[in-house]
Motif scaffolding. Structure first.
Motif, mmCIF file in Angstrom:
data_model
loop_
_atom_site.group_PDB
_atom_site.id
_atom_site.type_symbol
_atom_site.label_atom_id
_atom_site.label_comp_id
_atom_site.label_asym_id
_atom_site.label_seq_id
_atom_site.Cartn_x
_atom_site.Cartn_y
_atom_site.Cartn_z
ATOM 1 N N ASN A 101 -4.594 9.483 4.013
ATOM 2 C CA ASN A 101 -3.669 9.843 5.083
ATOM 3 C C ASN A 101 -2.249 9.379 4.787
ATOM 4 O O ASN A 101 -1.979 8.183 4.694
ATOM 5 C CB ASN A 101 -4.145 9.232 6.400
ATOM 6 C CG ASN A 101 -3.153 9.432 7.528
ATOM 7 O OD1 ASN A 101 -2.409 10.410 7.549
ATOM 8 N ND2 ASN A 101 -3.150 8.510 8.470
ATOM 9 N N THR A 102 -1.360 10.349 4.674
ATOM 10 C CA THR A 102 0.061 10.039 4.548
ATOM 11 C C THR A 102 0.898 10.721 5.621
ATOM 12 O O THR A 102 2.120 10.539 5.652
ATOM 13 C CB THR A 102 0.607 10.480 3.172
ATOM 14 O OG1 THR A 102 0.466 11.903 3.047
ATOM 15 C CG2 THR A 102 -0.135 9.794 2.027
ATOM 16 N N CYS A 132 -6.269 5.030 5.766
ATOM 17 C CA CYS A 132 -4.871 4.687 6.016
ATOM 18 C C CYS A 132 -4.458 3.554 5.091
ATOM 19 O O CYS A 132 -5.186 2.558 4.970
ATOM 20 C CB CYS A 132 -4.677 4.264 7.471
ATOM 21 S SG CYS A 132 -5.050 5.551 8.681
ATOM 22 N N GLN A 137 -0.572 3.004 10.807
ATOM 23 C CA GLN A 137 -0.979 4.405 10.910
ATOM 24 C C GLN A 137 -2.156 4.585 11.859
ATOM 25 O O GLN A 137 -2.409 5.703 12.334
ATOM 26 C CB GLN A 137 -1.391 4.940 9.531
ATOM 27 C CG GLN A 137 -0.277 5.075 8.514
ATOM 28 C CD GLN A 137 -0.823 5.570 7.198
ATOM 29 O OE1 GLN A 137 -1.448 4.828 6.449
ATOM 30 N NE2 GLN A 137 -0.607 6.843 6.922
ATOM 31 N N MET A 138 -2.870 3.520 12.144
ATOM 32 C CA MET A 138 -4.127 3.631 12.869
ATOM 33 C C MET A 138 -3.967 3.811 14.389
ATOM 34 O O MET A 138 -4.586 4.712 14.974
ATOM 35 C CB MET A 138 -4.999 2.422 12.544
ATOM 36 C CG MET A 138 -5.270 2.261 11.047
ATOM 37 S SD MET A 138 -6.012 0.687 10.559
ATOM 38 C CE MET A 138 -7.679 0.910 11.191
ATOM 39 N N ILE A 151 -11.547 5.650 11.179
ATOM 40 C CA ILE A 151 -10.259 5.263 10.609
ATOM 41 C C ILE A 151 -10.396 3.930 9.869
ATOM 42 O O ILE A 151 -10.800 2.921 10.456
ATOM 43 C CB ILE A 151 -9.194 5.160 11.717
ATOM 44 C CG1 ILE A 151 -9.150 6.461 12.534
ATOM 45 C CG2 ILE A 151 -7.834 4.865 11.120
ATOM 46 C CD1 ILE A 151 -8.308 6.358 13.788
ATOM 47 N N PHE A 153 -8.591 1.075 7.123
ATOM 48 C CA PHE A 153 -7.411 0.594 6.408
ATOM 49 C C PHE A 153 -7.828 0.164 5.015
ATOM 50 O O PHE A 153 -8.704 -0.698 4.841
ATOM 51 C CB PHE A 153 -6.775 -0.590 7.133
ATOM 52 C CG PHE A 153 -5.704 -1.291 6.322
ATOM 53 C CD1 PHE A 153 -4.552 -0.626 5.940
ATOM 54 C CD2 PHE A 153 -5.874 -2.614 5.925
ATOM 55 C CE1 PHE A 153 -3.575 -1.258 5.186
ATOM 56 C CE2 PHE A 153 -4.907 -3.261 5.169
ATOM 57 C CZ PHE A 153 -3.749 -2.575 4.800
ATOM 58 N N GLU A 256 4.479 9.100 5.973
ATOM 59 C CA GLU A 256 4.381 7.911 6.825
ATOM 60 C C GLU A 256 4.398 6.640 5.983
ATOM 61 O O GLU A 256 4.792 5.583 6.465
ATOM 62 C CB GLU A 256 3.083 7.957 7.638
ATOM 63 C CG GLU A 256 3.007 9.073 8.637
ATOM 64 C CD GLU A 256 1.626 9.218 9.249
ATOM 65 O OE1 GLU A 256 1.419 10.205 9.961
ATOM 66 O OE2 GLU A 256 0.756 8.359 9.021
ATOM 67 N N THR A 257 3.939 6.750 4.757
ATOM 68 C CA THR A 257 3.828 5.583 3.876
ATOM 69 C C THR A 257 4.853 5.646 2.739
ATOM 70 O O THR A 257 4.628 5.081 1.667
ATOM 71 C CB THR A 257 2.410 5.482 3.306
ATOM 72 O OG1 THR A 257 2.087 6.703 2.638
ATOM 73 C CG2 THR A 257 1.400 5.234 4.418
#
Length: 348
Positions: A101-102, A132, A137-138, A151, A153, A256-257
């Protein structure tokens, strides 16, 4: 167990370079380690999807809809339409989908209502695991109604050994330029240019045209477009230190990252790093210990941090040494791949 990697960008030529030992393995996202962990992992890349990539990176996986059926798990980096068709239209139980996930929270934020919001939400619900690489992001996904147990990490990893050089020397400050790297539109080169304007030091920015569109490049800044990845280790090693300027958390442009490779790779190369202080960055950099964090979109604060490292070479060397050890322990490709393999196995 058979796992299919579907990358957001083309990897065929890159994979061939990696096989020849020319590039770090970072962008393979652990594929090359999967056999070691008992997983048969492959990637496929056809000509038609590459054409669709020019339209939208989310469409690139659609032609693989029936090819994925012979795999247990599909690991994707984009491609929500593929997930939507497989899970919501065809109602396939298998393969399972795992996404790196980005952008998912940004996708929901950009379309807070309407058909696109409904589509994105349904496709995300069809994912079996969302990986993530930043804790921040979570919460947005959970708040959007996505099941929290989906989800995970997992800190991103890089091919640190390709960036590691001799330690315990003053080589961090043996060269004559500051370096900034990144093609993602989440980079804040405007703030960087404002910060370094008129400084008596050369700055090299390795990026793409779109990332600096409309900006006035200062005379002391040299922009290099589309630098081959195999040249990056040397570019890092010959830099004084590295600056990774990022747009604020409220800005949904880009990944996002954004910036994770841009600060982890020079950290592995024993370079001091200045990065924008964002929650996503704090998962990887401890201020004043493994790097310097500065307020977003604040040229004065960034300039002060740059002048500090130019002035205090011993402190910069200390930051680089500490950062290198930290990356080698926590953020390697192998560590990332091991965590990913455990997620794959948990779905069987």
């Amino acid at each position: 167990m058979r796992v299919l990697y579907l990358y957001a960008g083309s990897r065929k030529a890159f994979y061939e370079k990696w096989e020849r030992g020319e590039v770090p393995d970072t962008q393979l996202l652990g594929l090359n380690y999967m056999e070691r962990f008992g997983i048969d992992a492959k990637f496929i890349e056809w000509r038609l999807p590459e054409f669709l990539r020019r339209i939208s990176f989310n469409l690139v996986h659609l032609p693989y809809i029936f090819a994925i059926k012979k795999y247990d798990i599909v690991f994707i980096c984009a491609g929500l339409p593929l997930v939507f068709i497989a899970k919501k239209i065809l109602h396939w139980k298998n393969p399972r989908f795992v996404i790196y996930n980005t952008y998912l929270a940004n996708a929901l934020r950009r379309h807070p209502r309407g058909v696109l919001h409904w589509f994105n939400k349904k496709a995300i619900e069809g994912l079996d695991v969302i990986v993530c690489t930043a804790r921040t992001q979570m919460p947005p996904l959970i708040e959007a109604g996505i099941a929290s147990e989906k989800i995970k990490f997992v800190p991103i990893g890089i091919d640190a050994r390709k960036f590691v050089g001799a330690r315990g020397t003053d080589r961090v400050f043996q060269s004559d330029y500051i370096l900034s790297v990144g093609r993602d539109l989440g980079r804040d080169y405007k703030t960087l240019f404002d910060a370094v304007r008129d400084l008596p030091v050369k700055v090299i920015v390795a990026t793409k045209t779109e990332a600096i569109a409309g900006l006035i490049v200062p005379p002391n800044v040299e922009v290099r477009f589309n630098v081959p990845y195999e040249e990056m280790p040397a570019l890092y090693h010959n830099a004084l230190f590295v600056v990774t300027p990022l747009k604020s958390t409220n800005n949904s442009i880009g990944s996002e990252t954004s910036g994770q490779y841009g600060y982890l790779e020079p950290m592995a190369a024993c370079k001091a790093v200045i990065a924008t202080d964002k929650p996503v960055v704090r998962d990887y950099i401890e201020n004043e210990k493994t790097g310097l964090l500065v307020q977003p979109e604040n040229p004065a604060a960034l300039r002060a941090a740059i002048e500090r490292l130019l002035r205090d070479k011993q402190f910069g060397n200390q930051l680089g040494n500490t950062a290198q050890v930290y990356v080698l322990v926590h953020f390697t490709s192998e560590r990332w791949a091991r965590s990913l393999s455990e997620i794959f196995k948990s779905l069987m």
